[in-house]
Design an enzyme around this catalytic site. Structure first.
Site: not given
Ligand code: 3PG
Length: 217
Positions: A50, A54, A78, A138
């Site tokens: 994934e 960003r 995102t 998710k």
């Molecule tokens: C996401 O988008 O799933 C999170 O930003 C991932 O979270 P983490 O950086 O705490 O693993």
């Protein structure tokens, strides 16, 4: 919800689970890191990637990985808007992930043929996403939104829903999430520490990926 699989067959987002217990959530700052980073993850047995939208180079990174790392199954994370979904599809993504859920986004992804893993954090959001046909969700931000107790509680009314918790998970806590009946895969950024990427320490990333790919579930 269909995804073109490597062999050309069509699969559901749930089929992503077959590739392993962890989906890395990747933030890439420099285009030059994209391909070696993806190769390092694939070398560790992690093929579903994934790549989050960003950073300004995210779409270019996705294109480079799609072109140069054919073993990778690349999705865009995102996704916040229809335009994001369109751009992800155009870049060659096989699936999309959104931090939250809007019907407009779900419908657009369906029309684009881009399977969506939508984010939810509450019972109402699970209801909205599942009413639109999404049964694999998710759970984000997993740790902040209630973690394991919340996932257990959601398993009561939503016994038919499978979750991918992400947000705040670590190599140490991921196995506890994967032990839940309604969790088949989890996600996070711990496989791709920024200092390792900055240093080009691809061996460390492969080692983290290998450990993650071997987590029991
Ligand atoms: C996401 O988008 O799933 C999170 O930003 C991932 O979270 P983490 O950086 O705490 O693993």
């Amino acid at each position: 919800m269909a995804v073109k699989a490597a062999a050309g067959k069509v699969m559901n987002t749930l089929s992503l689970i077959e590739y392993g217990p962890v989906i890395p959530v990747i933030v890439i700052q420099r285009l030059a890191d994209a391909v070696p980073l993806a190769r390092a993850l694939v070398a560790g047995g992690v093929r579903v990637l994934e790549v989050t939208l960003r950073t300004p180079v995210a779409l270019e990174c996705i294109r480079a990985i799609v072109r140069e790392v054919p073993q990778a199954i690349v999705g865009a994370g995102t996704l916040r808007s229809v335009a994001d979904a369109e751009a992800a599809k155009d870049a060659g993504c096989r699936f999309g992930v959104s931090p939250g859920y809007r019907s407009e986004l779900g419908h657009a992804c369906r029309n684009l043929g881009l399977p969506l893993l939508p984010g939810v954090a509450t019972a109402s959001e699970v209801m909205a996403a599942s009413a639109d046909g999404h049964g694999f969700l998710k759970f984000f931000p997993a740790t902040a939104a209630g973690g394991i107790p919340m996932l257990k509680a959601l398993g009561g009314p939503f016994a038919d829903v499978v979750f991918c918790p992400t947000g705040g998970l670590t190599a140490e806590t991921a196995p506890q999430f994967l032990a839940l009946a309604n969790v088949k895969v989890c996600g996070g950024s711990w496989l791709t520490p920024q200092d390792a990427v900055d240093a080009g320490d691809w061996g460390r990333i492969t080692a983290l990926a290998r450990a993650a790919s071997q987590l029991p579930r």
